[in-house]
Design an enzyme around this catalytic site. Structure first.
Site, short mmCIF file in Angstrom:
data_model
loop_
_atom_site.label_atom_id
_atom_site.label_comp_id
_atom_site.label_asym_id
_atom_site.label_seq_id
_atom_site.Cartn_x
_atom_site.Cartn_y
_atom_site.Cartn_z
N CYS A 1 -43.63 34.21 61.87
CA CYS A 1 -43.85 34.34 63.31
C CYS A 1 -42.66 35.08 63.91
O CYS A 1 -41.56 35.04 63.35
CB CYS A 1 -43.98 32.95 63.95
SG CYS A 1 -42.51 31.94 63.70
N HIS B 1 -31.47 31.42 59.50
CA HIS B 1 -32.43 32.47 59.84
C HIS B 1 -31.74 33.61 60.57
O HIS B 1 -31.75 33.69 61.79
CB HIS B 1 -33.55 31.83 60.70
CG HIS B 1 -34.49 32.79 61.32
ND1 HIS B 1 -34.98 33.91 60.66
CD2 HIS B 1 -35.08 32.80 62.54
CE1 HIS B 1 -35.79 34.56 61.46
NE2 HIS B 1 -35.87 33.91 62.61
N CYS C 1 -38.17 38.59 64.24
CA CYS C 1 -38.00 37.85 62.98
C CYS C 1 -38.85 38.41 61.85
O CYS C 1 -38.67 38.04 60.69
CB CYS C 1 -38.34 36.38 63.21
SG CYS C 1 -37.51 35.72 64.66
#
Ligand SMILES: CC(=O)SCCNC(=O)CCNC(=O)[C@H](O)C(C)(C)COP(=O)(O)OP(=O)(O)OC[C@H]1O[C@@H](n2cnc3c(N)ncnc32)[C@H](O)[C@@H]1OP(=O)(O)O
Length: 425
Positions: A412, A382, A91
């Site tokens: 994160c 996301h 990510c």
């Protein structure tokens, strides 16, 4: 790195983010990246120009995407003499892509470049098991039909069982949601506080769209002009009715579809340069990347999987002589509402800050009014590798509109890592 020549953020764009298996189900990473880079080229008048580097990334990637950074560059309108690289840190991918470009600029290797990322959870590579893969390779190498058929001797129908890319951590076998549920329990994060954060994210994103904030940041694609995850009409009462999505049996599960990011498709990218290049090409510098940091936690032996930003941020603050409160904006990626709340609680915890972070005192509380003020991943969705560039583009524009300030970016990642950065104008 980054402490060399100042690294200017000139701006970014993204396509609207879309829920899995909706508008971008048949596009894939290359199509989304090309649309996004093409829009950036258009926005900054880069047609035919040679940039120093394009760094793109994707977490879930087809072999046919090849070197995505280079392939997308070749179809973007940039000069074909612009090199392209593909990288991946889950990510954190596109924030890392921007840091990579920024480091090259700071070091004097390039004058301008693009960093970004794309992800698809719809068009995923589904493969056969190793046994059948070996047979197929052997058959392809066979010179005669007899050789080819021989490769399938002893073949069994069960070899046709497909293998899907997993969303579980390979070391633990647990999903991101399972890990975050553990974190929520460890830090006593209530369901109500998670739902409140999620609803606020939707309302802030909707308000930002309504006042035109995203007009030059989000380019329509495939007939979509806003993130189709956004629910302007969501409410705490509605979220309270949703059942736990990960811990479904203990009766103590608090993560739901409403306070977790959904599986998402999308892409985003930003243009970085030296101040001199920006001036020479007539572009305003929205802000600078002052510093960046990565860190990792030992999630295999008990640390919270998504807690690494709690470690990366104080390391970066110390190097820059800043406190956690010295920021006007905080962009903390909302992988899950609980993950944001665990991070904030850890920074407020005297015990955690002293024993885990080795600090003399807690980092303290941040002003919630400065957190993710234009919404974040719970409302946008996301697409893993696109999130960092989405955040930098959003924060850079916000800093420009305010005429100055400092923003902490914190992401994160899977694999127990964190990527953080300071943007400043
Ligand atoms: C480092 C990192 O970033 S880690 C994060 C990486 N990302 C992930 O791990 C993805 C995590 N998310 C997921 O796996 C999935 O989205 C899940 C498991 C949480 C939920 O999946 P699903 O159950 O398929 O979600 P779905 O979209 O169907 O929503 C379930 C219900 O909640 C409702 N809902 C979801 N969000 C909202 C909302 N904001 N407001 C109102 N209702 C909502 C839906 O309408 C649906 O209702 P229905 O059953 O009546 O149709």
């Amino acid at each position: 790195m980054l402490h060399g020549r100042p690294v200017a953020v000139l701006g970014g764009v993204r396509i609207p983010f879309c829920r899995q298996n909706t508008a971008y189900a048949d596009v894939g990473n290359l199509g989304m990246s090309v649309r996004t880079l093409g829009a950036l080229v258009e926005k900054f008048g880069l047609h035919g120009q040679q940039l120093g580097e394009v760094a793109m990334g994707a977490v879930i990637k087809h072999p046919s995407d090849w070197n995505l950074g280079r392939e997308a560059t070749l179809s973007s309108g940039l000069s074909p003499l612009t090199p392209g690289i593909t990288l991946q840190r889950a990510c954190g991918t596109s924030l890392d892509a921007l840091i990579t470009i920024g480091n090259k600029i700071a070091a004097g290797q390039i004058e301008a470049g693009i960093g970004g990322g794309s992800d698809t959870t719809s068009d995923v590579p589904i493969v056969y098991g190793q046994k059948l893969r070996r047979r197929l390779l052997e058959a392809a190498r066979g010179k005669t039909t007899r050789d080819k058929l021989a490769a399938f001797k002893g073949f069994h129908l069960r070899e046709l069982k497909p293998e899907f890319p997993g969303v579980a951590e390979p070391r633990t076998g647990k999903s991101m949601g399972d890990h975050c549920e553990d974190m929520a329990k460890e830090w006593n994060i209530s369901r109500d506080s998670q739902d409140e954060l999620a609803v606020a994210s939707h309302h802030k994103l909707a308000a930002a769209y309504d006042r035109g904030f995203f007009d030059d940041l989000v380019v329509s694609f495939r007939g979509v002009s806003r993130d189709n995850i956004l629910r302007a009409d969501t409410s705490i009462e509605k979220l309270a009715t949703l059942k736990p999505a990960f811990d479904k049996v203990s009766g103590r599960g608090t993560l739901t579809a409403g306070n977790s990011t959904p599986l998402t498709d999308g892409a985003a990218a930003c243009l970085l340069s030296t101040d001199e290049w920006a001036a020479a090409h007539g572009h305003e510098v929205l802000c600078h990347i002052r510093d960046a940091q990565t860190a990792a936690v030992d999630f295999v032996h008990g640390e919270g999987l998504l807690m690494a930003p709690t470690v990366a941020v104080p390391e970066m603050l110390a190097r820059n002589g800043l406190t956690l409160q010295d920021f006007d904006l905080y962009e903390i990626h909302e992988a899950f509402a609980a993950q944001v709340l665990c991070t904030l609680r850890a920074w407020e915890s005297e015990d955690y800050c002293k024993t885990r972070l080795g600090l003399d005192a807690p980092l303290g509380r941040i002003d919630p009014a400065k957190l993710n003020i234009n919404g974040s991943s719970l409302a946008t969705g996301h697409p893993f590798a696109a999130t960092g560039a989405r955040i930098v583009a959003t924060a850079a524009k916000e800093l420009q509109q305010r005429g100055g300030g400092r923003c902490l970016v914190s992401i994160c990642t899977a694999g127990g890592m964190g990527v953080v950065a300071i943007l400043e104008r």
